[in-house]
Design an enzyme around this catalytic site. Structure first.
Site, PDB file in Angstrom:
ATOM      1  N   HIS A   1      -2.891   6.945   1.877  1.00 34.46           N
ATOM      2  CA  HIS A   1      -3.337   5.691   1.268  1.00 34.46           C
ATOM      3  C   HIS A   1      -4.819   5.532   1.543  1.00 34.46           C
ATOM      4  O   HIS A   1      -5.283   5.685   2.678  1.00 34.46           O
ATOM      5  CB  HIS A   1      -2.546   4.520   1.863  1.00 34.46           C
TER       6      HIS A   1
ATOM      7  N   CYS B   1       0.794  -1.232   0.000  1.00 35.81           N
ATOM      8  CA  CYS B   1       0.000   0.000   0.000  1.00 35.81           C
ATOM      9  C   CYS B   1       0.826   1.282   0.000  1.00 35.81           C
ATOM     10  O   CYS B   1       0.347   2.329  -0.435  1.00 35.81           O
ATOM     11  CB  CYS B   1      -0.923   0.001   1.207  1.00 35.81           C
TER      12      CYS B   1
ATOM     13  N   ASN C   1     -10.161   0.295  -1.731  1.00 41.57           N
ATOM     14  CA  ASN C   1      -8.727   0.201  -1.438  1.00 41.57           C
ATOM     15  C   ASN C   1      -8.034  -0.403  -2.651  1.00 41.57           C
ATOM     16  O   ASN C   1      -8.199  -1.585  -2.956  1.00 41.57           O
ATOM     17  CB  ASN C   1      -8.520  -0.684  -0.200  1.00 41.57           C
TER      18      ASN C   1
END
Length: 336
Positions: free
Chosen positions: A262, A132, A292
């Site tokens: 993120h 990530c 995500n």
């Protein structure tokens, strides 16, 4: 080609000087698959509800790649858009760095495949897997290479296809994921437009977010995480680290025009922005519509903010990635 002289004295973001050439992002691009998967769609797949998903992670929709849509194909679409907006041609690019944790093949790497798709000349090609936080790591690597004189123009990409590693019967993870890519063209410049990176990890907790294959199994592995552990770590430890990113760039949180964390979970992003004290900043919330997307999430959200004109050119933006491996990386850039 615009190359800064080796003895240039470039202003740091907050007004100090570096005795090295500068580096900046000159253009951005992003790509998302056509298929939209809504919370209502997920209600028919697993035991969940639109209200449950919104209340816990803030996600409303996400994009899912087709079975034959590859990571490098998405990466190349985003990179092509960024290159088109840069004023450069393919032959100018001498470095390609791709951040991804969902490449299926060991070799060739994604960067080589992107270079081939774009018809680039003979660039250095690197893949980085820090999950990530991969894009922030990749951007720092390109910045270092350019300021050291090893490259002049780089394409930096974050691209992931988490849907290919998702257990669609697990309601705790399948509601989170989306696919996509974001890219930046980074070039040498007389003034520094990318600040010092602050990066690190928590090795003893590296397995709290993972995609692990079972030995002897044909499956590439499945995305899983210890969500509460990640939430507690992100909301308690990261405010201090993000303030350190600002300090290293000679800025305060109040100076920031935008913050792009993120895009993991709206319930992490919003408290983190408050605790940082970025009271004047636009806070990217692309997670609501994209889910995500791992290494793609920061450049995807950043490209959309700039495309919509929500940040003035030259304004300072904090980019901060965290997650897989409990690794993190943060840097302040000047808006292209």
């Amino acid at each position: 080609m615009n190359t800064a002289p080796s003895d240039a004295r470039s202003p740091q973001l907050g007004g100090e000087v570096w005795n090295v050439p500068g580096c900046r992002i000159v253009s951005l691009g992003h790509y998302q698959p056509a298929r939209v998967l809504t919370n209502r769609d997920l209600e028919g797949m697993v035991e969940t509800s639109d209200e449950w998903i919104r209340s816990r992670v803030g996600i409303e929709t996400r994009r899912i790649a087709a079975p034959d849509e590859t990571v490098d194909a998405m990466a190349a679409h985003a990179a092509e858009k960024a290159l088109a907006g840069s004023g450069l041609i393919a032959a100018d690019i001498d470095l390609v760095v791709v951040a991804s944790c969902t490449a299926l093949d060991r070799s060739p790497n994604m960067a080589a495949r992107v270079a081939a798709r774009l018809g680039l000349g003979a660039p250095a090609v690197l893949d980085i897997n820090v999950a990530c936080s991969g894009f922030a790591h990749a951007l720092a690597v390109a910045d270092h290479a350019i300021r050291a004189g090893s490259a002049t123009h780089a394409i930096v990409i974050g691209a992931d296809k988490l849907s290919a590693f998702t257990d669609w019967t697990d309601r705790t993870t399948c509601v989170l994921v989306g696919d996509g890519a974001g890219a930046a063209v980074v070039s040498a410049a007389p003034a520094a437009g990318i600040g010092p990176v602050t990066w690190g990890s928590v090795p003893e907790q590296s397995d709290v977010v993972r995609i692990e294959a079972t030995p002897g199994s044909a499956s590439p592995g499945r995305f899983s995480q210890e969500g509460q552990t990640v939430y507690r770590w992100a909301t308690t430890r990261l405010p201090e680290i993000t303030r350190r990113v600002c300090e290293r760039a000679g800025l305060t949180p109040e100076d920031l025009a935008a913050v792009v964390f993120h895009q993991a979970n709206l319930r992490i992003i919003e408290p983190l922005a408050r605790k940082l004290g970025a009271v004047n900043a636009v806070v990217a919330k692309d997670v609501v519509e994209s889910g995500n997307t791992s290494a793609a999430s920061i450049p995807l959200a950043l490209s959309k903010l700039v495309e919509r004109g929500e940040v003035e050119p030259g304004a300072p933006i904090l980019l901060f990635g965290f997650g897989g491996g409990l690794a993190y990386a943060g840097v302040i850039i000047r808006c292209p």
